[in-house]
Design a protein around this motif. Structure first.
Motif, PDB file in Angstrom:
ATOM      1  N   TYR A  27       0.852  -1.196   0.000  1.00  0.00           N
ATOM      2  CA  TYR A  27       0.000   0.000   0.000  1.00  0.00           C
ATOM      3  C   TYR A  27       0.882   1.239   0.000  1.00  0.00           C
ATOM      4  O   TYR A  27       1.976   1.241   0.572  1.00  0.00           O
ATOM      5  CB  TYR A  27      -0.901   0.020   1.240  1.00  0.00           C
ATOM      6  CG  TYR A  27      -1.955  -1.055   1.260  1.00  0.00           C
ATOM      7  CD1 TYR A  27      -3.157  -0.880   0.579  1.00  0.00           C
ATOM      8  CD2 TYR A  27      -1.752  -2.244   1.957  1.00  0.00           C
ATOM      9  CE1 TYR A  27      -4.133  -1.867   0.592  1.00  0.00           C
ATOM     10  CE2 TYR A  27      -2.719  -3.236   1.974  1.00  0.00           C
ATOM     11  CZ  TYR A  27      -3.911  -3.043   1.287  1.00  0.00           C
ATOM     12  OH  TYR A  27      -4.870  -4.023   1.293  1.00  0.00           O
ATOM     13  N   TYR A  28       0.382   2.281  -0.657  1.00  0.00           N
ATOM     14  CA  TYR A  28       1.090   3.553  -0.712  1.00  0.00           C
ATOM     15  C   TYR A  28       0.188   4.631  -0.106  1.00  0.00           C
ATOM     16  O   TYR A  28      -1.003   4.685  -0.396  1.00  0.00           O
ATOM     17  CB  TYR A  28       1.425   3.926  -2.157  1.00  0.00           C
ATOM     18  CG  TYR A  28       2.236   2.888  -2.885  1.00  0.00           C
ATOM     19  CD1 TYR A  28       3.584   2.703  -2.604  1.00  0.00           C
ATOM     20  CD2 TYR A  28       1.653   2.087  -3.868  1.00  0.00           C
ATOM     21  CE1 TYR A  28       4.337   1.751  -3.284  1.00  0.00           C
ATOM     22  CE2 TYR A  28       2.394   1.126  -4.548  1.00  0.00           C
ATOM     23  CZ  TYR A  28       3.733   0.966  -4.249  1.00  0.00           C
ATOM     24  OH  TYR A  28       4.464   0.013  -4.918  1.00  0.00           O
ATOM     25  N   THR A  29       0.776   5.497   0.704  1.00  0.00           N
ATOM     26  CA  THR A  29       0.003   6.533   1.386  1.00  0.00           C
ATOM     27  C   THR A  29       0.492   7.921   0.997  1.00  0.00           C
ATOM     28  O   THR A  29       1.694   8.177   0.963  1.00  0.00           O
ATOM     29  CB  THR A  29       0.110   6.375   2.914  1.00  0.00           C
ATOM     30  OG1 THR A  29      -0.284   5.057   3.284  1.00  0.00           O
ATOM     31  CG2 THR A  29      -0.781   7.385   3.629  1.00  0.00           C
ATOM     32  N   ALA A  93       5.116   6.138   2.568  1.00  0.00           N
ATOM     33  CA  ALA A  93       4.333   7.368   2.386  1.00  0.00           C
ATOM     34  C   ALA A  93       5.130   8.401   1.612  1.00  0.00           C
ATOM     35  O   ALA A  93       6.365   8.424   1.654  1.00  0.00           O
ATOM     36  CB  ALA A  93       3.922   7.941   3.739  1.00  0.00           C
ATOM     37  N   SER A  94       4.395   9.227   0.903  1.00  0.00           N
ATOM     38  CA  SER A  94       4.954  10.428   0.289  1.00  0.00           C
ATOM     39  C   SER A  94       4.265  11.632   0.911  1.00  0.00           C
ATOM     40  O   SER A  94       3.185  11.509   1.484  1.00  0.00           O
ATOM     41  CB  SER A  94       4.739  10.423  -1.226  1.00  0.00           C
ATOM     42  OG  SER A  94       5.607   9.531  -1.864  1.00  0.00           O
ATOM     43  N   ALA A 266      -0.188  10.420  -3.065  1.00  0.00           N
ATOM     44  CA  ALA A 266      -0.177   8.956  -2.952  1.00  0.00           C
ATOM     45  C   ALA A 266       0.306   8.301  -4.245  1.00  0.00           C
ATOM     46  O   ALA A 266       1.029   7.299  -4.209  1.00  0.00           O
ATOM     47  CB  ALA A 266      -1.570   8.445  -2.582  1.00  0.00           C
ATOM     48  N   LEU A 267      -0.059   8.865  -5.377  1.00  0.00           N
ATOM     49  CA  LEU A 267       0.345   8.297  -6.667  1.00  0.00           C
ATOM     50  C   LEU A 267       1.849   8.431  -6.900  1.00  0.00           C
ATOM     51  O   LEU A 267       2.415   7.734  -7.750  1.00  0.00           O
ATOM     52  CB  LEU A 267      -0.415   8.979  -7.812  1.00  0.00           C
ATOM     53  CG  LEU A 267      -1.927   8.741  -7.861  1.00  0.00           C
ATOM     54  CD1 LEU A 267      -2.538   9.445  -9.070  1.00  0.00           C
ATOM     55  CD2 LEU A 267      -2.257   7.258  -7.892  1.00  0.00           C
ATOM     56  N   ASN A 268       2.491   9.307  -6.152  1.00  0.00           N
ATOM     57  CA  ASN A 268       3.943   9.492  -6.287  1.00  0.00           C
ATOM     58  C   ASN A 268       4.729   8.719  -5.237  1.00  0.00           C
ATOM     59  O   ASN A 268       5.952   8.851  -5.155  1.00  0.00           O
ATOM     60  CB  ASN A 268       4.283  10.980  -6.198  1.00  0.00           C
ATOM     61  CG  ASN A 268       4.003  11.716  -7.489  1.00  0.00           C
ATOM     62  OD1 ASN A 268       4.813  11.724  -8.401  1.00  0.00           O
ATOM     63  ND2 ASN A 268       2.814  12.305  -7.592  1.00  0.00           N
ATOM     64  N   CYS A 269       4.020   7.921  -4.450  1.00  0.00           N
ATOM     65  CA  CYS A 269       4.700   7.111  -3.436  1.00  0.00           C
ATOM     66  C   CYS A 269       5.232   5.830  -4.068  1.00  0.00           C
ATOM     67  O   CYS A 269       4.607   5.231  -4.947  1.00  0.00           O
ATOM     68  CB  CYS A 269       3.716   6.778  -2.314  1.00  0.00           C
ATOM     69  SG  CYS A 269       4.455   5.900  -0.930  1.00  0.00           S
ATOM     70  N   THR A 270       6.411   5.420  -3.632  1.00  0.00           N
ATOM     71  CA  THR A 270       7.016   4.169  -4.082  1.00  0.00           C
ATOM     72  C   THR A 270       7.446   3.386  -2.847  1.00  0.00           C
ATOM     73  O   THR A 270       7.185   3.781  -1.717  1.00  0.00           O
ATOM     74  CB  THR A 270       8.250   4.433  -4.976  1.00  0.00           C
ATOM     75  OG1 THR A 270       9.219   5.179  -4.221  1.00  0.00           O
ATOM     76  CG2 THR A 270       7.859   5.222  -6.224  1.00  0.00           C
TER      77      THR A 270
END
Length: 274
Positions: A27-29, A93-94, A266-270
């Motif tokens: 999951y990415y936050t 998280a980003s 969130a879309l830029n989290c890796t």
């Protein structure tokens, strides 16, 4: 115009009320530490919204963390709430900051996110995060948050200019507070009530025109044919019409500007696994 953005935001709004427990491998936050509101957006391995939570707070002012302990407490609390709702730990998280404030506050944002229990894997400016959802190739992306107005000018899909100035929703609330002679907190609630927007728009017109003048100043010398709005302050009905009239440039906003930036974060989290 905003088909992808509006679909993602609608899915996110649904996920806030009905979290999706799909046992994603990761999951990415996105952590959006806003002046008026802290938002956490969670997407799955396919970058689809699965959960979200937010809390109105006064831990950031004009894009700067002013209540470090309070910010950590809120982010940690929302993190734990989301983990319980999806039955999985949130690790990566980003976050985002207003354009041009990297040297001033990126360390504080990083420390807040990491102290709340996340591993920070990305830090970007807010209009760039918003454009991950808006997908604007040419024009100005304007993120009007609680404390600041951030501007990114896009040309052929690339950033060619970024700027940020301290005027935003907090200033709107101060105007409402003065006009109605009510405490700031009550003015905030009035501003958030869509049923009051038609009544408030004439009162807020001068400060909206100030935002438009900020936009005009920063796009001067650039060929900007369209302005795209994001940020919670843009939820005010009719704000885009006043900005368009003052800038003389067609101005548009998606259906719910409040959640565009946190989802973009969130879309830029890796992850370190990638």
């Amino acid at each position: 115009m905003f088909e992808y953005c509006d679909k993602m935001v609608a899915d996110f709004e649904n996920a806030i009320c009905h979290p999706i427990n799909n046992k994603s491998s990761i999951y990415y936050t996105g952590v959006d530490l806003g002046t008026a509101c802290v938002v956490l957006a969670v997407v799955d391995e396919n970058y689809k919204p699965v959960a979200g939570a937010y809390e109105y707070a006064d831990v950031v002012r004009d894009g700067m963390v002013v209540d470090y302990i309070g910010a950590i407490h809120i982010v940690r609390k929302l993190k734990e709430q989301l983990e319980a709702s999806i039955g999985s730990e949130l690790i990566y998280a980003s976050a985002a900051i207003p354009p041009g404030t990297n040297e001033l506050d990126s360390g504080a944002i990083k420390n807040v996110v990491e102290s709340a229990g996340f591993e920070l894997t990305g830090l970007l400016d807010e209009p760039t995060a918003a454009n991950s959802l808006l997908k604007i190739e040419n024009g100005a992306v304007v993120d009007i948050g609680g404390g600041t107005t951030g501007i990114t000018i896009m040309k052929d899909g690339k950033e060619i200019y970024v700027a940020d100035e301290p005027t935003g929703g907090t200033h709107f609330s101060l105007v409402v507070s003065g006009a109605y002679k009510v405490p700031f907190e009550e003015a905030e609630l009035l501003k958030r009530n869509p049923g009051k927007h038609k009544e408030l728009l004439p009162v807020l017109k001068p400060v909206i025109e100030k935002v438009a003048s900020i936009i005009n100043k920063h796009i001067e010398g650039h060929l900007v044919e369209t302005i795209y709005l994001a940020g919670g302050t843009c939820c005010l009905d009719g704000i885009e019409k006043i900005i368009e009239k003052q800038t003389k440039i067609p101005t548009y906003k998606p259906q719910n500007p409040m959640f565009v930036t946190p989802l973009g974060i969130a879309l830029n989290c890796t992850s370190n696994e990638e």
